[in-house]
Enzyme design. Structure first.
Site: not given
Length: 240
Positions: A115, A145, A182-183, A208, A210
């Site tokens: 990302h 610019c 962790g995702t 994780n 959860e």
């Protein structure tokens, strides 16, 4: 924690990590989702769009400047450090949805930023592209610019950099073991990476605290944080 597949883990020749906001949250970086996912009463998931940027670039840049300040002062945690240490023992590739650079800061050498990166800045019109660690003197920052600069990150609704995504698929396809750390695996197309790994009969381990939408697809689920679980995982590779 990993006893049930200890032998398979130790025989893995290529380990691919897919990491998300959860591993960086342990370094004090807020996530988009959850109780700290809001910013000054704005929905962060609505701020991270190209439409929001053009509607109010000053507001979006105010948010990103705060995020940049927070990220630049953050340090890798034991989870990041364990992944970097694992390179001593086997082939490791990190496919991260995070834009904070903490994997590289910890010492990981093969990191694909799916990302983008909050360190990288690009022009909305011309080909200007650079890494900028300093604070901007004006908001929004302006390119030479004359047009507005933006963070070189992938916003909601935008495509991933195709060269990075292509390499990520190749690494996932080649992996013997994939660790999803962790995702929540709700963001596409990163959530398809475990499918590519399974095509190579890779073992899938989820770390994780959860339950996630893909927990049922995993071979092993570890209900713990990356900072707690990953050092124990790496210890399996260390000579006795």
């Amino acid at each position: 924690m990993f006893e049930s597949i200890k032998d398979q883990i130790e025989n893995a020749k290529k380990i691919v990590f897919v990491t998300g906001a959860g591993i960086s949250q342990e370094s004090g970086i807020p996530t988009f989702r959850g109780k700290d996912g809001l910013w000054r009463n704005y929905d962060a998931m609505k701020l991270a769009t190209i439409d929001a940027f053009y509607d109010d670039p000053k507001l979006v840049w105010e948010w990103y400047n705060e995020r940049r300040h927070n990220i630049f002062s953050a340090e890798p945690n034991q989870g990041h450090k364990a992944i970097a240490e694992l390179e001593k023992y086997t082939d490791v590739v990190v496919l991260t949805q995070n834009i904070d650079g903490l994997h590289q800061k910890a010492g990981s050498t093969k990191v694909l930023e799916l990302h983008g990166s909050i360190v990288k800045i690009k022009c909305t019109v011309c080909n200007f592209h650079d890494e900028i660690m300093t604070e901007f003197s004006e908001n929004p920052p302006i390119c030479k610019c004359g047009n507005i600069l933006r963070p070189d990150v992938v916003w909601f609704g935008e495509s991933l950099p195709q060269d990075v995504w292509g390499k990520a698929i190749i690494h996932a396809n080649q992996s013997d073991l994939m660790i999803i750390a962790g995702t929540s695996l709700v963001v596409s197309p990163a959530n398809t990476l475990p499918i590519y790994a399974k095509q190579n009969n890779a073992i899938l381990i989820e770390i994780n605290p959860e339950n996630t939408e893909m927990s049922s697809e995993m071979d092993v689920t570890i209900r713990n944080t990356s900072a707690n679980a990953l050092p124990e995982f790496v210890s399996l590779f260390k000579p006795n």
